[in-house]
Design a protein around this motif. Structure first.
Motif, short mmCIF file in Angstrom:
data_model
loop_
_atom_site.label_atom_id
_atom_site.label_comp_id
_atom_site.label_asym_id
_atom_site.label_seq_id
_atom_site.Cartn_x
_atom_site.Cartn_y
_atom_site.Cartn_z
N HIS A 84 0.87 -1.18 0.00
CA HIS A 84 0.00 0.00 0.00
C HIS A 84 0.90 1.23 0.00
O HIS A 84 1.88 1.25 0.73
CB HIS A 84 -0.91 -0.01 1.23
N HIS A 115 -3.86 0.71 7.35
CA HIS A 115 -4.19 -0.32 6.35
C HIS A 115 -3.63 -1.70 6.69
O HIS A 115 -3.97 -2.67 6.01
CB HIS A 115 -3.80 0.13 4.92
N HIS A 173 -12.14 8.79 2.56
CA HIS A 173 -10.98 9.68 2.78
C HIS A 173 -11.42 11.06 3.26
O HIS A 173 -12.55 11.48 3.02
CB HIS A 173 -10.19 9.85 1.48
N GLU A 210 -8.81 9.21 7.10
CA GLU A 210 -9.67 8.21 6.47
C GLU A 210 -10.39 7.39 7.54
O GLU A 210 -9.81 7.09 8.58
CB GLU A 210 -8.78 7.28 5.62
N TYR A 225 -12.82 3.86 8.42
CA TYR A 225 -13.24 2.52 7.99
C TYR A 225 -14.58 2.23 8.64
O TYR A 225 -14.81 2.60 9.80
CB TYR A 225 -12.25 1.45 8.47
N HIS A 271 -3.91 7.64 7.76
CA HIS A 271 -3.82 7.46 6.30
C HIS A 271 -2.70 8.29 5.65
O HIS A 271 -1.90 7.77 4.89
CB HIS A 271 -5.15 7.78 5.62
ZN LIG Z 1 -5.58 4.69 4.03
#
Ligand SMILES: [Zn+2]
Length: 237
Positions: free
Chosen positions: A35, A106, A141, A167, A169, A211
């Protein structure tokens, strides 16, 4: 009697020297890969005289050998699905040795099918795909988050509620056994954004935030990561 006194004094002198000696720095291994990320991420580990860090650019590089003798804390910022049996064993041996582990952002998406990883170590999993009737997790985001502490803990001590652009989730599986450190009321988030995982053999902290540079340069986020590193190393009580 006199000899006993001399011995007692000698022991006391040694203990005094030991207590005054500066502690060796915490040795951190940072793992990325799978990532992209902004290089502001590296600044999270700079400026602390009691922290030294190395960088592995993939999980395969990080876990090709036993890393227990070399590091005190592992910070995972990779997003990896594949790791051979030897690599998995080296990761697991590190966690079982009582060392610190931080699972950042992530890295919550890593190892979708490795039960030990998500259920025992991390206490959560970002679902890349729908699982039965449960839909896949979602991300968003540049959300404005209000974040506040939910647990009295060395990592959250004195932490006032703060705002951060980051960001979110949503729709993750989060173990009911985690101890939530920080939560947000942003509706695009599951709520918990940092927690102590149920893992008992070492200190493991999961952090959903982180992020990009807006988080990496945020003073409270920086302090959160610093404390997570030192707490998981057993150096912040
Ligand atoms: Zn991210």
């Amino acid at each position: 009697m006199k000899r006993l006194l001399v011995i007692a004094c000698a022991i006391l002198a040694v203990l005094t020297v030991l207590a005054a000696a500066p502690k060796s720095p915490v040795r951190l291994l940072v793992v990325t890969g799978g990532h992209d990320y902004e290089t502001s991420f590296y600044t999270l580990f700079e400026g602390y005289p009691d922290l030294v860090w190395d960088h592995a650019t993939s999980n395969k590089e990080a876990f090709k050998q036993n890393i227990v003798p070399k590091y005190d804390v592992l910070l995972l910022y990779d997003m990896s699905q594949d790791l051979d049996d030897k690599g998995r064993q080296n990761l697991q041996v590190f966690a079982e040795s009582g060392k610190g582990v931080i699972v950042l952002h992530h890295a919550l998406v890593s190892y979708q099918t490795w039960g030990w990883w998500s259920k025992e170590l991390v206490g959560a999993r970002y679902r890349l795909e729908k699982e039965g009737d449960t839909p896949a997790s979602t991300y968003k985001h540049d959300e404005e988050l209000r974040v506040s502490a939910t647990l009295e803990h060395p990592i959250t001590a004195g932490l006032k509620p703060f705002q951060i652009t980051d960001e979110t989730y949503k729709g993750m599986w989060i173990s009911p056994a985690v101890k939530v450190l920080l939560k947000t009321d942003n509706p695009t988030s599951d709520g918990p954004v940092a927690w102590i995982t149920p893992y008992e053999k070492s200190r493991v902290v999961s952090v959903q935030l982180g992020h990009d540079g807006k988080a990496h340069r945020h003073p409270v986020f920086r302090e959160l990561i610093r404390r997570a590193i030192f707490w998981s190393a057993g150096r912040l009580e």
